[in-house]
Design a protein around this motif. Structure first.
Motif, PDB file in Angstrom:
ATOM      1  N   ARG A 185      33.224  37.390  37.862  1.00 19.53           N
ATOM      2  CA  ARG A 185      33.265  37.503  36.411  1.00 19.53           C
ATOM      3  C   ARG A 185      32.767  38.856  35.927  1.00 19.53           C
ATOM      4  NH1 ARG A 185      30.567  33.311  35.601  1.00 19.53           N
ATOM      5  NH2 ARG A 185      28.528  34.245  35.271  1.00 19.53           N
ATOM      6  N   THR A 186      31.786  39.430  36.636  1.00 17.95           N
ATOM      7  CA  THR A 186      31.142  40.632  36.115  1.00 17.95           C
ATOM      8  C   THR A 186      31.422  41.888  36.914  1.00 17.95           C
ATOM      9  OG1 THR A 186      29.136  40.229  37.405  1.00 17.95           O
ATOM     10  CG2 THR A 186      29.255  39.225  35.216  1.00 17.95           C
ATOM     11  N   ILE A 225      34.021  43.803  37.497  1.00 20.06           N
ATOM     12  CA  ILE A 225      34.727  44.862  36.777  1.00 20.06           C
ATOM     13  C   ILE A 225      33.886  45.364  35.626  1.00 20.06           C
ATOM     14  CG2 ILE A 225      36.723  45.342  35.326  1.00 20.06           C
ATOM     15  CD1 ILE A 225      38.380  43.590  37.086  1.00 20.06           C
ATOM     16  N   ASP A 226      33.235  44.443  34.899  1.00 17.21           N
ATOM     17  CA  ASP A 226      32.501  44.845  33.699  1.00 17.21           C
ATOM     18  C   ASP A 226      31.280  45.684  34.017  1.00 17.21           C
ATOM     19  OD1 ASP A 226      34.292  43.480  32.106  1.00 17.21           O
ATOM     20  OD2 ASP A 226      33.154  41.610  32.195  1.00 17.21           O
ATOM     21  N   ASP A 227      30.606  45.399  35.133  1.00 16.88           N
ATOM     22  CA  ASP A 227      29.324  46.029  35.406  1.00 16.88           C
ATOM     23  C   ASP A 227      29.422  47.389  36.089  1.00 16.88           C
ATOM     24  OD1 ASP A 227      28.170  43.873  34.271  1.00 16.88           O
ATOM     25  OD2 ASP A 227      27.493  42.934  36.117  1.00 16.88           O
ATOM     26  N   PRO A 229      35.865  53.424  35.394  1.00 11.76           N
ATOM     27  CA  PRO A 229      36.883  52.834  34.521  1.00 11.76           C
ATOM     28  C   PRO A 229      37.914  52.050  35.315  1.00 11.76           C
ATOM     29  CG  PRO A 229      36.475  55.119  33.919  1.00 11.76           C
ATOM     30  CD  PRO A 229      35.766  54.888  35.216  1.00 11.76           C
ATOM     31  N   ASP A 237      43.390  43.688  30.585  1.00  9.59           N
ATOM     32  CA  ASP A 237      41.939  43.636  30.770  1.00  9.59           C
ATOM     33  C   ASP A 237      41.449  45.034  31.110  1.00  9.59           C
ATOM     34  OD1 ASP A 237      39.410  42.626  30.867  1.00  9.59           O
ATOM     35  OD2 ASP A 237      39.600  41.685  32.839  1.00  9.59           O
ATOM     36  N   TYR A 238      40.214  45.326  30.743  1.00  8.01           N
ATOM     37  CA  TYR A 238      39.600  46.608  31.065  1.00  8.01           C
ATOM     38  C   TYR A 238      38.102  46.465  30.915  1.00  8.01           C
ATOM     39  CZ  TYR A 238      39.235  47.266  25.983  1.00  8.01           C
ATOM     40  OH  TYR A 238      38.940  47.107  24.654  1.00  8.01           O
ATOM     41  N   ASN A 239      37.363  47.380  31.515  1.00  3.13           N
ATOM     42  CA  ASN A 239      35.910  47.313  31.413  1.00  3.13           C
ATOM     43  C   ASN A 239      35.396  48.325  30.402  1.00  3.13           C
ATOM     44  OD1 ASN A 239      36.341  49.649  32.807  1.00  3.13           O
ATOM     45  ND2 ASN A 239      34.902  49.226  34.460  1.00  3.13           N
ATOM     46  N   ALA A 240      34.096  48.219  30.128  1.00  2.00           N
ATOM     47  CA  ALA A 240      33.509  49.077  29.097  1.00  2.00           C
ATOM     48  C   ALA A 240      33.597  50.547  29.463  1.00  2.00           C
ATOM     49  CB  ALA A 240      32.048  48.675  28.867  1.00  2.00           C
ATOM     50  N   ASP A 288      36.422  52.689  27.878  1.00  4.58           N
ATOM     51  CA  ASP A 288      36.492  53.023  26.454  1.00  4.58           C
ATOM     52  C   ASP A 288      36.455  54.522  26.178  1.00  4.58           C
ATOM     53  OD1 ASP A 288      36.840  50.495  25.409  1.00  4.58           O
ATOM     54  OD2 ASP A 288      34.711  50.057  25.438  1.00  4.58           O
ATOM     55  N   THR A 292      46.071  46.697  39.240  1.00  2.71           N
ATOM     56  CA  THR A 292      44.751  47.193  38.862  1.00  2.71           C
ATOM     57  C   THR A 292      44.706  48.694  39.074  1.00  2.71           C
ATOM     58  OG1 THR A 292      43.683  45.121  39.522  1.00  2.71           O
ATOM     59  CG2 THR A 292      42.280  47.048  39.317  1.00  2.71           C
TER      60      THR A 292
END
Length: 612
Positions: free
Chosen positions: A243-244, A246-248, A252, A264-267, A270, A357
């Motif tokens: 779950r995390t 990609i986000d953590d 990019p 979907d994309y991670n922070a 941005d 991806t």
């Protein structure tokens, strides 16, 4: 009839056995409290044990009023088993969120309260009567809507829990498969018992087999938690990682569907992909509006603010053959950054492609270092070499034409210094050429390469002996091997008066071992310290480049080098007999990715601004 009498006797025995086994399992699992799902599972077992105990004891009570109270409490305890089991499955599989254990607890409390007060209401059961079967005081009755709801709620929540555990079995591979499968299968027999009871199946409607059916349930749970250690490892960690992950991470990442739209994309993506877009999300945006992965690279300064350009960088495609990374340049917020973009295909369980991806690796600093090194190498190859050659030539001319001894000495010093700088440039140029070409492995006659490496130094030494079998060969890069040996021999010749130098080599067990030894005073610790540290500073640096060239070359070949200066100097180089270090990115490599390279960078923190 005698068969029913014996069966009714076993109902009480089996119920009490299931209660005892469950209590024993609770005692064993008590030490796991605090682990994901353990508390909820222990609570499930407590409710299960209470149900089985009351079911066994109630078979000994024939008084209708007392038996109705016991029957109500028995099924009230069973009402808790399904919801608590669902709470366990949610927590254990890492799915606690909007729906968690505390969400179902109020409903379970209400249902159990209504069932427990069945003697005082008429919404749970009707037509209650005691129908003794042999020595057991069995009962029969019909369920009202609230009773049916309690049964449906308990079995329904248990069914959802089983589905979650089966999903774990299918999704997380063999690590949790046996344990989760055992716990899921353990619910089969109680479900069969409830079904038989609700639909009046079996030899006699008054015989409720639910509690007895918990005996195999307890055995399967014991296998999962005692024999396999289900709480020693659990899938919560992996699900959290899924779950995390990609986000953590700070790299990019974009996930695009088959139509190349961002899903979907991670922070970290941005700031990379601003490109002047309005709004706060990139979802649904065609990736072509963000990154041009097919265009030619844009020259430095050629992209407008917010523009994105890209192109394939063959030199950077050191990963999967046929899956070369692409170099893209992004200008956003006044900064220019360069990224290598790697692709990986997403497939469904049937193997069909469902998306891609895109992972962006920031190589801005590495590219800047490459540019600086290119300039420095050009200076060494052309400007410095040409100027120093002119200095050395004029110093030699002055020494030849002057009668002033002091002037001649000064000219000799100038010429010697100029020759040393030319030699440093030549060494750097030779290694840089090898680095750019990359290690080129081939079957190499070791004796021939070593003899060529020491040929220029035999006259300057008292003795330079080469010992190696004439037919010894190794799969290595002969140019890099020659650089290593030549620089080690030169180091001995330049720093020892009338040295005796021995060079030996052996090829054995997949390893080429080269030893260069001399009878001098040994390499000073100050010269070796930067190599050990992997970097140079203003206070800790070598006086030349020769030992760095040795270290870089050995690193490029995937080998090791060690120095022993106790009695003279003995340098031992171990190289794999075959490709062992193709990237050449060891400590202090000339590609700028290591410490102590020619760009003069040390190990201190670099600026976050790639343009500084």
């Amino acid at each position: 009839m005698s068969g029913l009498v014996a069966l009714s006797s076993w109902l009480a025995v089996g119920s009490l056995a299931a209660a005892g086994g469950t209590v024993a399992l609770v005692a064993y699992l008590w030490r796991h409290l605090g682990k994901p799902g353990a508390g909820w599972f222990v609570a499930t077992l407590v409710a299960q044990a209470l149900f089985c105990l009351l079911a066994g004891l109630s078979l000994t009570v024939a008084d209708p009023g007392s038996r109705l109270v016991l029957e109500a409490l028995t099924w009230a305890a069973l009402t808790w088993v399904g919801p608590l089991f669902l709470a366990f499955a949610l927590k254990y599989t890492g799915r606690s969120g909007l729906l968690d254990g505390w969400t179902v607890v109020p409903v379970a409390a209400l249902a159990s309260l209504v069932v427990a007060t069945a003697p005082a209401n008429d919404v749970v059961l009707r037509n209650f009567r005691v129908d003794p079967t042999g020595p057991a005081a069995t009962v029969s009755y019909a369920l009202e809507p609230w009773g049916l709801f309690a049964v449906a709620f308990g079995t329904g929540t248990a069914g959802v829990a089983v589905a979650l555990l089966l999903d774990t079995v299918l999704s997380y591979g063999p690590l949790y498969r046996r344990e989760a499968a055992a716990v899921a299968l353990s619910t089969v027999t109680p479900t069969v018992g409830v079904t038989m009871w609700v639909f009046d199946l079996g030899p006699d409607p008054s015989l409720a087999f639910v509690a007895v059916m918990f005996v195999p349930h307890v055995l399967l749970d014991a296998y999962a938690f005692v024999g396999s250690g289900m709480f020693e490892t659990n899938p919560t960690t992996r699900r959290a990682a899924d779950r995390t992950a990609i986000d953590d991470i700070g790299t990019p990442v974009l996930v695009v569907d088959p139509d190349a739209r961002v899903v979907d994309y991670n922070a970290a993506a941005d700031p990379l992909l601003e490109s002047g877009r309005d709004g706060t999300t990139l979802l649904g945006t065609p990736v072509s509006e963000l990154v041009d992965l097919d265009a030619d690279p844009v020259a430095d300064g050629g992209a407008a603010d917010g523009a994105v350009a890209g192109g394939t960088d063959p030199a950077a495609s050191a990963g999967d053959p046929g899956a070369a990374d692409e170099l893209v340049t992004v200008r956003s917020g006044g900064r220019r950054r360069e990224f290598l973009v790697s692709r990986s295909t997403l497939t469904d369980p049937k193997g069909a492609t469902v998306g891609t991806t895109l992972v962006f690796q920031d190589v801005t600093r590495e590219r800047r270092r490459e540019q600086r090194l290119d300039v420095l190498n050009r200076v060494l190859r052309h400007n410095l070499r040409n100027k120093m050659t002119a200095v050395a030539g004029n110093a030699e001319l002055i020494a030849d034409r002057s009668d002033d001894d002091r002037l001649v000495d000064s000219a000799d010093i100038i010429e010697g210094s100029a020759r040393e700088l030319i030699d440093i440039g030549e060494k750097a140029r030779a290694f840089e050429q090898c680095r750019r070409d990359g290690p080129r492995y081939r079957s190499t006659p070791v004796a021939e390469v070593l003899s060529g490496a020491v040929a220029d130094y035999r006259g300057a030494a008292a003795s330079v002996d080469v010992t190696v079998d004439d037919d010894a060969t190794a799969a290595t890069d002969p140019q890099l091997l020659r650089l290593v040996v030549a620089n080690l021999v030169e180091n001995a010749v330049d720093h020892v008066d009338d040295p005796t130098v021995s060079v030996t080599a052996t090829v054995d067990a997949g390893e080429l071992r080269v030893t260069v030894a001399d009878d001098g005073p040994g390499i000073p610790e100050a010269e070796l310290a930067p190599l050990d540290a992997g970097t140079e500073t203003q206070l800790n640096h070598a006086t030349g480049i020769g030992l760095w060239v040795v270290q870089w070359s050995v690193d490029a070949l995937g080998g090791t080098v060690s120095f022993d200066s106790d009695d003279g100097t003995t340098v031992t180089v171990r190289l794999p007999d075959g490709p062992g270090g193709l990237d050449g990115t060891g400590s202090g490599s000339l590609n700028g990715t290591g410490s102590g390279g020619l760009d003069g960078t040390d190990s201190g923190p670099a600026s976050d601004d790639p343009d500084t």
